[in-house]
Design a protein around this motif. Structure first.
Motif, short mmCIF file in Angstrom:
data_model
loop_
_atom_site.label_atom_id
_atom_site.label_comp_id
_atom_site.label_asym_id
_atom_site.label_seq_id
_atom_site.Cartn_x
_atom_site.Cartn_y
_atom_site.Cartn_z
N UNK A 1 -0.13 -6.82 -7.80
CA UNK A 1 -0.51 -6.27 -6.33
C UNK A 1 -1.64 -7.08 -5.87
N UNK A 2 -2.78 -6.96 -6.67
CA UNK A 2 -4.03 -7.80 -6.15
C UNK A 2 -3.75 -9.21 -6.32
N UNK A 3 -3.08 -9.79 -7.32
CA UNK A 3 -3.00 -11.26 -7.38
C UNK A 3 -2.26 -11.79 -5.98
N UNK A 4 -1.30 -10.89 -5.47
CA UNK A 4 -0.61 -11.25 -4.33
C UNK A 4 -1.37 -11.54 -3.36
N UNK A 5 -2.61 -10.92 -3.22
CA UNK A 5 -3.46 -10.57 -1.96
C UNK A 5 -4.51 -11.86 -2.05
N UNK A 6 -4.70 -12.28 -3.12
CA UNK A 6 -5.98 -13.09 -3.26
C UNK A 6 -5.95 -14.09 -4.64
N UNK A 7 -6.32 -15.26 -4.76
CA UNK A 7 -6.25 -16.19 -5.96
C UNK A 7 -7.91 -15.86 -6.57
N UNK A 8 -7.86 -14.81 -7.43
CA UNK A 8 -9.27 -14.34 -8.04
C UNK A 8 -9.56 -15.28 -9.11
N UNK A 9 -10.81 -15.63 -9.10
CA UNK A 9 -11.21 -16.48 -10.39
C UNK A 9 -11.20 -15.78 -11.73
N UNK A 10 -11.32 -14.54 -11.62
CA UNK A 10 -10.97 -13.75 -13.07
C UNK A 10 -10.45 -12.26 -12.68
N UNK A 11 -9.68 -11.67 -13.48
CA UNK A 11 -9.37 -10.48 -13.32
C UNK A 11 -9.62 -9.51 -14.63
N UNK A 12 -10.41 -8.67 -14.53
CA UNK A 12 -11.05 -7.94 -15.67
C UNK A 12 -10.90 -6.54 -15.45
N UNK A 13 -9.96 -5.73 -16.23
CA UNK A 13 -10.00 -4.34 -16.26
C UNK A 13 -11.04 -3.56 -17.12
N UNK B 1 -12.57 -6.72 -10.61
CA UNK B 1 -12.85 -5.80 -11.68
C UNK B 1 -12.09 -4.45 -11.23
N UNK B 2 -10.93 -4.36 -12.03
CA UNK B 2 -9.88 -3.08 -11.78
C UNK B 2 -10.65 -1.87 -12.64
N UNK B 3 -11.43 -0.94 -11.96
CA UNK B 3 -12.13 -0.02 -12.59
C UNK B 3 -11.46 1.17 -13.01
N UNK B 4 -11.88 2.32 -13.66
CA UNK B 4 -11.38 3.68 -13.97
C UNK B 4 -9.99 3.43 -14.84
N UNK B 5 -10.02 2.28 -15.58
CA UNK B 5 -8.37 2.15 -16.42
C UNK B 5 -8.31 3.24 -17.20
N UNK B 6 -9.49 3.99 -17.54
CA UNK B 6 -9.25 5.12 -18.36
C UNK B 6 -8.31 6.49 -17.74
N UNK B 7 -8.09 6.20 -16.31
CA UNK B 7 -7.39 7.07 -15.60
C UNK B 7 -5.77 6.73 -15.36
N UNK B 8 -5.49 5.73 -15.97
CA UNK B 8 -3.97 5.29 -15.81
C UNK B 8 -3.48 4.92 -16.99
N UNK B 9 -2.08 4.89 -16.98
CA UNK B 9 -1.30 4.36 -17.95
C UNK B 9 -1.41 2.81 -18.46
N UNK B 10 -1.61 2.48 -19.56
CA UNK B 10 -1.95 0.91 -19.79
C UNK B 10 -0.79 0.10 -19.31
N UNK B 11 0.39 0.82 -19.24
CA UNK B 11 1.76 0.03 -18.78
C UNK B 11 1.60 -0.31 -17.16
N UNK B 12 0.82 0.64 -16.47
CA UNK B 12 0.73 0.40 -15.10
C UNK B 12 -0.29 -0.59 -14.58
N UNK B 13 -1.19 -1.16 -15.53
CA UNK B 13 -1.87 -2.10 -15.35
C UNK B 13 -1.53 -3.45 -14.84
N UNK B 14 -0.28 -3.77 -15.35
CA UNK B 14 0.30 -5.14 -14.94
C UNK B 14 0.70 -5.06 -13.38
N UNK B 15 1.20 -4.01 -13.08
CA UNK B 15 1.77 -3.79 -11.76
C UNK B 15 0.30 -4.03 -10.76
#
Length: 302
Positions: free
Chosen positions: A140-152, A122-136
């Motif tokens: 970054x986290x995908x490269x660390x672990x294969x998560x079952x789901x990623x939810x901003x 769960x990528x929290x506090x998305x209200x504090x970042x520009x939507x374009x930054x979310x993909x990066x």
């Protein structure tokens, strides 16, 4: 037509200190059951929140932020966080979108790789970042672990929290309703009341005070007029801390009581009279007997 089966299960919320775990739990449950402050390591026990609708019941565990312990209380907090991972259906790993991935996140990820249950990021506090930054951030986290789901999400504003609950419901197995539909936490009222008082101490004091404080509710009783009397003790480690909490002319202690009373009355849906004392118990955080007395005991939830 086949009747839809009721689903239920346990979900752990883990992450570094101060990433918004308690805020998320309160958002999910729809009322305040976990205390919040801007100070790290606010949550000390596993706080169990119960979400129930017509189709499901999800029991969420808000765990203490995972950090390097410095005393027996810290060890207890870490044990509480890790024990929550053992027998749950899903683990929610909460991270802060507005901060780069750090050593603490990577340390938790290494532990999560050993967990049998699926791990949702769960990528929290998305209200504090520009939507374009979310993909990066996701990459970054995908490269660390294969998560079952990623939810901003935004736990504070509620963005994507209903969608997250639906995703969880789809994953849960068929199961019983563990708690009555109107029950929102498994903790007794004494525990939640003590936590609300401790929250006000955290909010109104600085530096070393917050981490040196425990709160014990000594008694809750209804008088002949129907008003609930709550008697509680704030425990600190040094006499100087006692003086700070009481404040000049008792002003700070009175303010702590005034703020705590509002939350307690909302919780109990009743008028209360709150009486607070402050007691010095030297080095209580490093003494197991005191940790037990003040409610920091391990508890098996399943």
């Amino acid at each position: 037509m086949k009747e839809k089966q009721f689903k239920s299960g346990f979900v752990a919320i883990v992450g570094r200190p101060n990433v918004g775990k308690s805020t998320l739990l309160n958002r999910i449950i729809g009322q305040k059951i976990a205390i919040m402050s801007d100070k790290a390591q606010t949550t000390r026990n596993k706080i169990q929140g119960v979400y129930t609708d017509k189709e499901s019941q999800i029991i969420f565990m808000d765990t203490p932020g995972i950090h390097k312990p410095k005393h027996a209380l810290g060890e207890f907090m870490i044990d509480a966080a890790y024990s929550a991972l053992k027998e749950v259906e899903v683990v929610l790993f909460l991270v802060n979108a507005s901060e780069p991935i750090g050593r603490g996140d990577k340390y938790i990820i290494e532990r999560l790789k050993q967990v049998k249950a699926p791990v949702y990021l769960l990528i929290n506090k998305i209200d504090l970042v520009h939507p374009d930054a979310l993909l990066d951030i996701i990459d970054t986290y995908k490269s660390e672990m294969d998560f079952a789901q990623i939810i901003p999400i935004s736990a504070l504003q509620g963005n994507n929290v209903p969608e997250m609950i639906e995703i969880l419901k789809n994953h849960l197995p068929e199961g019983p309703q563990y708690y009555p539909a109107d029950q929102v936490t498994d903790h007794p009222e004494y525990f939640v009341v003590a936590e609300f008082i401790r929250e006000k101490v955290l909010q109104l004091t600085k530096e070393e005070i917050p981490h040196s404080v425990a709160v014990v509710v000594d008694q809750m009783q209804r008088n002949e007029q129907g008003k609930i009397h709550v008697y509680a003790t704030i425990i600190v480690e040094r006499s100087s801390q006692k003086g700070i909490i009481i404040g000049k002319g008792g002003r700070l202690l009175k303010e702590i009581g005034t703020r705590a009373r509002r939350d307690i009355e909302a919780l109990l849906n009743d008028k209360i009279y709150l009486e607070l004392w402050v007691k010095v118990q030297k080095d209580w955080r490093d003494k197991q007997s005191y940790l037990n007395d003040y409610g920091y005991k391990q508890k098996d939830y399943k």
